[in-house]
Design an enzyme around this catalytic site. Structure first.
Site, short mmCIF file in Angstrom:
data_model
loop_
_atom_site.label_atom_id
_atom_site.label_comp_id
_atom_site.label_asym_id
_atom_site.label_seq_id
_atom_site.Cartn_x
_atom_site.Cartn_y
_atom_site.Cartn_z
N THR A 157 0.82 -1.21 0.00
CA THR A 157 0.00 0.00 0.00
C THR A 157 0.86 1.26 0.00
O THR A 157 0.44 2.31 -0.49
CB THR A 157 -0.95 0.00 1.21
OG1 THR A 157 -1.70 -1.21 1.21
CG2 THR A 157 -1.90 1.18 1.19
N TYR A 194 4.10 -11.88 6.34
CA TYR A 194 2.99 -11.56 5.43
C TYR A 194 2.92 -12.66 4.39
O TYR A 194 3.74 -12.71 3.48
CB TYR A 194 3.24 -10.19 4.79
CG TYR A 194 2.11 -9.63 3.97
CD1 TYR A 194 0.84 -10.21 3.94
CD2 TYR A 194 2.30 -8.47 3.22
CE1 TYR A 194 -0.19 -9.67 3.19
CE2 TYR A 194 1.28 -7.92 2.46
CZ TYR A 194 0.04 -8.53 2.44
OH TYR A 194 -0.97 -7.98 1.69
N LYS A 222 0.18 -12.12 9.10
CA LYS A 222 -0.89 -11.56 8.27
C LYS A 222 -1.14 -12.53 7.14
O LYS A 222 -0.28 -12.76 6.29
CB LYS A 222 -0.52 -10.18 7.71
CG LYS A 222 -1.62 -9.61 6.80
CD LYS A 222 -1.24 -8.29 6.17
CE LYS A 222 -2.33 -7.78 5.23
NZ LYS A 222 -1.96 -6.50 4.56
#
Length: 314
Positions: free
Chosen positions: A49, A137, A165
């Site tokens: 992001t 992640y 995550k």
């Protein structure tokens, strides 16, 4: 020593840019203050992001150094430290630790499509090399490497690995991880297309590692509270169904195109996307603005649509 525990909303922050394309550190401070005031528990800077793959190594180091100096104890500051190789990643981790980071998030190195055993070794070697809290992640849509729960549970025994995550579509994988009750925070991506938020939270997850918090941090903080009592499940259901149109919108283009475009439209400081990414087309963006208005976020945060007023934290 007990592991760091993070619960609630872990927001993957955008990287704000000035008009000349440089990193806007004044806006970083504004956004960080806004998130802390609206219930965000932790932020990840320089994730996907944050357009990390388009930042230079010097920019990456500067972001860590400049923003870590802004910490005031209200949130944990994590940084995306994945490099193109194990050694490059360890170098980023060492720099983050020396600059005062609270932790780092690592994905598998992109593009190489390494097998699972090699990626497990990558995470372990990085965690062994630097005494810094690390999050894994597991994001096969981005990096094309995927870890089975056996790999993840082995890694989560490491004293420096504190967060998972999950960004697969496998509810069964989340269930196996939750059932094992590892000494680590279990979170999931907030994409409604992956469909992990409801099962993760209902099975004992500790929050969401989300992108939508860039536009509604208070809403995502409410959504991401662990289910410590039966009443929270009802709060979650109402919040999730209410925010579902916004969740779909923020994932309606590759991140962070939709969320950063919408931030600019409502008057939040964000800057442009770094090329070759470009903003949403007007008709697409108008759908997001309509969702913001329908949810009452303009009133909640003091925005004027279209355009907007300066950021107003509550």
């Amino acid at each position: 020593m007990a592991k760091m525990r993070i619960e609630g909303s872990f927001v993957a922050l955008i990287t704000p840019f000035n008009a000349d394309g440089s990193v806007d550190f004044g806006t970083f401070r504004t956004l960080l203050d806004w998130h802390a005031a609206n219930g965000t528990s932790a932020v990840l800077m320089m994730g996907s992001t944050g357009e990390v793959s388009m930042l230079t190594p010097d920019e990456r180091r500067a972001i860590v150094e400049r923003t870590a100096a802004m910490k005031d104890g209200r949130m944990k500051f994590f940084y995306g430290c994945t490099g193109p190789s194990t050694d490059a990643t360890i170098a980023y981790l060492r720099h983050a630790k020396s600059a005062g980071a609270d932790g780092a998030i690592l994905a598998a190195p992109a593009y190489i499509c390494a097998p699972e055993d090699d990626i497990e070794a990558f995470f372990r070697d990085c965690a062994d090399a630097v005494d810094l809290p690390i999050g894994i992640y597991n994001n096969p849509p981005r990096v094309k490497s995927d870890l089975h729960w056996d790999h993840l549970l082995r890694l989560m025994r490491h004293p420096n690995i504190v967060v998972l995550k999950e960004s697969t579509t496998r509810v069964g994988q989340v269930a196996q991880v939750c059932a094992a009750m590892p000494d680590a925070t279990i979170m999931c991506c907030d994409s409604p297309n992956l469909g992990l938020v409801v099962p993760t939270m209902s099975l004992g997850g500790h929050g969401t590692a989300n992108m939508t918090g860039n536009i509604d941090p208070a809403g995502m903080a409410l959504l991401s509270r662990p289910w410590t009592d039966p009443a929270q499940s009802a709060v979650f259901r109402e919040t999730y169904l209410r925010l579902l149109p916004l969740l779909h919108f923020t994932y309606s283009a590759i991140n962070p195109v939709a969320v950063k475009s919408l931030m600019k439209a409502v008057g939040l400081p964000a800057g442009d996307l770094r090329r070759p990414l470009t903003g949403l087309k007007p008709d697409h963006l108008a759908r997001g603005v309509a969702i913001v208005r329908a949810l009452g976020l303009d009133a909640r945060y003091g925005w004027r649509l279209p355009g907007g007023l300066p950021l107003a934290a509550e």
